[in-house]
Design an enzyme around this catalytic site. Structure first.
Site, short mmCIF file in Angstrom:
data_model
loop_
_atom_site.label_atom_id
_atom_site.label_comp_id
_atom_site.label_asym_id
_atom_site.label_seq_id
_atom_site.Cartn_x
_atom_site.Cartn_y
_atom_site.Cartn_z
N VAL A 16 0.90 -1.17 -0.06
CA VAL A 16 0.10 -0.14 0.05
C VAL A 16 0.97 1.26 -0.10
O VAL A 16 0.44 2.25 -0.68
CB VAL A 16 -1.00 -0.24 1.40
CG1 VAL A 16 -1.68 1.37 1.28
CG2 VAL A 16 -2.15 -1.17 1.07
N PHE A 146 -8.46 0.84 -1.00
CA PHE A 146 -9.35 -0.42 -1.57
C PHE A 146 -8.57 -0.90 -2.58
O PHE A 146 -9.11 -1.78 -3.25
CB PHE A 146 -10.54 0.28 -1.71
CG PHE A 146 -11.41 0.78 -0.88
CD1 PHE A 146 -12.02 -0.05 -0.09
CD2 PHE A 146 -11.49 2.09 -0.62
CE1 PHE A 146 -12.93 0.51 1.10
CE2 PHE A 146 -12.27 2.60 0.68
CZ PHE A 146 -13.05 1.79 1.34
N LEU A 147 -7.29 -0.34 -2.85
CA LEU A 147 -6.51 -1.13 -4.01
C LEU A 147 -6.51 -2.62 -3.90
O LEU A 147 -6.58 -3.24 -2.95
CB LEU A 147 -5.16 -0.65 -4.31
CG LEU A 147 -4.15 -0.88 -2.94
CD1 LEU A 147 -3.53 -2.15 -2.97
CD2 LEU A 147 -2.94 0.37 -3.14
N ASN A 204 -14.59 -5.40 2.92
CA ASN A 204 -13.86 -6.75 2.38
C ASN A 204 -14.95 -7.82 2.80
O ASN A 204 -14.71 -8.86 2.15
CB ASN A 204 -12.60 -6.71 3.11
CG ASN A 204 -11.39 -6.02 2.33
OD1 ASN A 204 -11.72 -5.59 1.09
ND2 ASN A 204 -10.28 -5.86 2.44
N LEU A 246 -17.92 -13.44 -8.23
CA LEU A 246 -19.11 -14.29 -8.38
C LEU A 246 -18.28 -15.63 -9.14
O LEU A 246 -19.01 -16.47 -9.57
CB LEU A 246 -20.29 -13.93 -9.25
CG LEU A 246 -21.64 -14.22 -8.44
CD1 LEU A 246 -21.81 -14.04 -7.11
CD2 LEU A 246 -22.68 -13.38 -9.11
N ALA A 248 -16.49 -19.09 -8.98
CA ALA A 248 -16.37 -20.06 -7.92
C ALA A 248 -14.97 -20.49 -8.21
O ALA A 248 -14.11 -20.56 -9.22
CB ALA A 248 -17.28 -21.38 -8.31
N GLY A 249 -14.37 -21.40 -6.96
CA GLY A 249 -12.88 -21.61 -7.03
C GLY A 249 -12.62 -22.52 -5.79
O GLY A 249 -13.53 -22.74 -5.06
N CYS A 256 -5.63 -9.61 2.93
CA CYS A 256 -6.69 -8.74 3.41
C CYS A 256 -7.96 -9.77 3.84
O CYS A 256 -8.30 -9.52 5.16
CB CYS A 256 -7.00 -7.83 2.34
SG CYS A 256 -5.70 -6.48 2.30
N ARG A 323 0.73 -14.26 0.80
CA ARG A 323 0.06 -14.11 2.06
C ARG A 323 -1.27 -15.11 2.08
O ARG A 323 -2.09 -14.59 1.16
CB ARG A 323 -0.23 -12.70 2.40
CG ARG A 323 1.31 -12.29 3.02
CD ARG A 323 1.27 -10.75 3.48
NE ARG A 323 1.25 -9.86 2.43
CZ ARG A 323 1.16 -8.48 2.53
NH1 ARG A 323 1.12 -8.24 3.75
NH2 ARG A 323 0.96 -7.75 1.36
N1 LIG Z 1 -1.96 -5.40 0.49
C1 LIG Z 1 -3.17 -4.97 0.07
O1 LIG Z 1 -3.61 -5.18 -0.91
C2 LIG Z 1 -4.03 -3.92 1.02
C3 LIG Z 1 -5.24 -3.37 0.42
C4 LIG Z 1 -5.86 -2.36 1.50
C5 LIG Z 1 -5.29 -2.14 2.47
N2 LIG Z 1 -4.19 -2.81 3.03
C6 LIG Z 1 -3.94 -2.47 4.41
O2 LIG Z 1 -2.70 -1.63 4.34
C7 LIG Z 1 -2.00 -1.86 5.58
C8 LIG Z 1 -0.67 -2.10 4.85
O3 LIG Z 1 -0.64 -3.55 4.05
P1 LIG Z 1 0.60 -3.85 3.18
O4 LIG Z 1 0.06 -4.99 2.29
O5 LIG Z 1 1.13 -2.70 2.23
O6 LIG Z 1 1.50 -4.31 4.40
P2 LIG Z 1 3.01 -4.49 4.06
O7 LIG Z 1 3.36 -5.49 5.03
O8 LIG Z 1 3.46 -5.16 2.54
O9 LIG Z 1 3.84 -3.36 4.38
C9 LIG Z 1 3.98 -2.94 5.44
C10 LIG Z 1 5.25 -1.98 5.48
O10 LIG Z 1 5.38 -1.17 6.78
C11 LIG Z 1 6.44 -1.15 7.37
N3 LIG Z 1 6.49 -0.75 8.73
C12 LIG Z 1 6.31 -1.39 9.82
N4 LIG Z 1 6.30 -0.71 11.09
C13 LIG Z 1 6.83 0.43 10.56
C14 LIG Z 1 7.20 1.84 11.13
N5 LIG Z 1 6.93 1.94 12.55
N6 LIG Z 1 7.51 2.89 10.47
C15 LIG Z 1 7.89 2.81 8.97
N7 LIG Z 1 7.40 1.38 8.49
C16 LIG Z 1 6.98 0.39 9.04
C17 LIG Z 1 7.16 -2.48 7.16
O11 LIG Z 1 8.54 -2.68 7.18
C18 LIG Z 1 6.42 -2.96 5.87
O12 LIG Z 1 7.29 -2.56 4.60
C19 LIG Z 1 -2.49 -3.27 6.24
O13 LIG Z 1 -3.20 -2.47 7.52
C20 LIG Z 1 -3.27 -3.76 5.25
O14 LIG Z 1 -4.44 -4.37 5.80
C21 LIG Z 1 -3.57 -3.66 2.27
#
Ligand SMILES: NC(=O)c1ccc[n+]([C@@H]2O[C@H](COP(=O)([O-])OP(=O)(O)OC[C@H]3O[C@@H](n4cnc5c(N)ncnc54)[C@H](O)[C@@H]3O)[C@@H](O)[C@H]2O)c1
Length: 437
Positions: A16, A146-147, A204, A246, A248-249, A256, A323
């Site tokens: 994100v 929401f990406l 979600n 919609l 199936a899989g 997330c 993940r």
């Molecule tokens: N991945 C997705 O598709 C997606 C979509 C929407 C929302 N989100 C939400 O967004 C958030 C981030 O998700 P993500 O997939 O990017 O996670 P990620 O694990 O890929 O990235 C998180 C980053 O934060 C860094 N980090 C941790 N503590 C830190 C700090 N104190 N200072 C600076 N950096 C720090 C980590 O080293 C890591 O690089 C989560 O809450 C997730 O639920 C994710």
């Protein structure tokens, strides 16, 4: 486009954060992005990314002069007033979101500073209010993301909607964030912080529910001889239902859906409400991944000692993210049955080496299929549609394929000599071996 742009701070440059940083730079802003992992920051400063996301490398290269990566929070606080928090919020053992990384960030903020904390991380409803109580001078805006991985850049730049939660007193901060997103043109939903947090969790959970629903319909289709592809098509044309999510899989995965549905269920439970529907949605997803084993056993009996190919390991195509991927459950269950899984993924092999150290990784799909007694299509990578299935059938010890995403042409596979099993896919009259023969 105005040249006078805000400098934006991004904290946490994972999926994100990096997409957020690259896209705001593309919109003309200077961005200073901080992560605590020095190797990540060094790699990004050299122009190297560690995630696969279409269009991301290009944006980072193109806007390199507007992007700075650092490990130092102080540099971010000095340069930017808007701080987009994008740190991870993984589940704890209790299933609640682990907010320790968010808390670490909050603890580093200057309580008397004039920063705006913009929360992009997914957090339980109520988190913003708690942070605001601890730091009453801080402006706080909830701006959930929401990406979708695999199309994250396009999703960010062309949002369906932009949700901005700001409570009384923080309206100006909310308006600043709204201005940033204005050029992207998504429908703006301006609301209070707790409602914004709930919009993310509920969205979600709803998508996950839609997938579990169609997966259960698929399982019933198998019992009654209907084809879930036809059922989905017929349902999806109803505009109240819509065709997306919609298909199936063998269940959803990724960082997330699993985490956020469980977190919402726990959030409800912690508040004294039993969210029954979500319990079922989660359980259906778990069982769906495991049904593949039953399908294999139906054909092969015991799986002990059998080489089974897994085509695809990433939780979905166009990403190397594993993940909570269905492949992890499948590989574990196959090994539990004494089978010998061999896997191929076009780009997730690096992550697979760490996550599935005992699984053999093949350099190509055909190499994975070589000598296998069955194959399971786990991720619908486009290249799997291009496989020469006649050659594959010749190479396999037994040409049996479970298409976990209903991705392949069943008739083509059967014509190539395969025993083919989809998910809720009826054997069409044209495809039935008796007719084809
Ligand atoms: N991945 C997705 O598709 C997606 C979509 C929407 C929302 N989100 C939400 O967004 C958030 C981030 O998700 P993500 O997939 O990017 O996670 P990620 O694990 O890929 O990235 C998180 C980053 O934060 C860094 N980090 C941790 N503590 C830190 C700090 N104190 N200072 C600076 N950096 C720090 C980590 O080293 C890591 O690089 C989560 O809450 C997730 O639920 C994710």
């Amino acid at each position: 486009m105005s040249t006078e742009r805000e400098t934006i701070g991004v904290i946490g440059v994972g999926w994100v954060g990096l997409v957020t940083a690259a896209c705001f730079a593309e919109l003309g802003h200077r961005v200073i992005a901080r992560d605590i992992v020095p190797e990540k920051v060094e790699a990004l400063s050299r122009g190297e990314t560690m995630i696969h996301e279409p269009g991301l490398d290009e944006l980072l290269r193109k806007n390199a002069d507007r992007l700075t990566f650092t490990t130092e929070m102080g540099e971010v606080l000095d340069a930017a007033s808007l701080l987009f928090v994008c740190v991870d919020t993984p589940p704890t053992h209790s299933g609640d979101d682990d907010l320790s990384r968010v808390r670490t960030v909050v603890d580093e903020l200057d309580a008397d500073g004039d920063h705006v904390l913009v929360m992009k991380s997914t957090v339980p409803a109520g988190t913003g209010n708690a942070i605001r109580r601890d730091l009453p001078n801080l402006a706080y805006v909830s701006c959930p993301e929401f990406l979708k991985e695999g199309s994250a850049v396009a999703d960010f730049l062309h949002p369906d909607r932009v949700v901005i939660g700001a409570d009384p007193g923080d309206e100006a901060a909310g308006a600043m964030v709204a201005d940033l997103y204005e050029p992207l043109g998504g429908e703006l939903v301006q609301t209070d912080v707790t409602s914004a947090e709930m919009i993310k969790l509920a969205s979600n959970a709803f998508l996950a529910t839609k997938i579990s629903f169609i997966n259960e319909i698929a399982n019933v289709c198998e019992e009654v001889g209907a084809d879930v592809g036809e059922v989905s098509r017929g349902m999806g044309l109803d505009e109240r239902i819509g065709p997306r999510f919609l298909s199936a899989g063998i269940g959803w995965g990724g960082s997330c859906f699993g985490k956020d549905t469980i977190a919402l269920k726990k959030l409800a439970g912690n508040s004294g409400y039993h969210f029954q529907l979500l319990s079922a949605v989660i359980e259906v997803n778990e069982l769906q991944k495991r049904r593949v084993i039953g399908k294999l056993k139906k054909h092969l009996g015991s799986l002990a000692g059998r080489r089974i190919a897994l085509l695809g390991l990433a939780f979905k195509p166009e990403t190397d993210d594993m993940r909570d991927a269905s492949s992890l459950v499948l590989a574990g269950r196959l090994e539990g049955e004494g089978a010998e899984p061999v896997a191929y993924d076009p780009i997730a092999a690096g992550r697979a080496r760490q996550l599935l150290p005992t699984v053999e990784l093949a350099p190509s799909a055909l190499d994975a299929l070589d000598g296998a007694e069955a194959a399971v299509l786990v991720t619908e990578w486009p290249e799997f549609a291009e496989i020469d299935w006649r050659e594959a059938a010749g190479r396999m010890a037994r040409p049996l394929l479970v298409d976990g995403r209903n991705f392949l042409d069943a008739d083509e596979l059967r014509a190539a000599g395969f025993e083919y099993e989809g998910i809720g896919r009826a054997v069409s009259a044209a495809a039935a071996p008796s007719r084809a023969d």
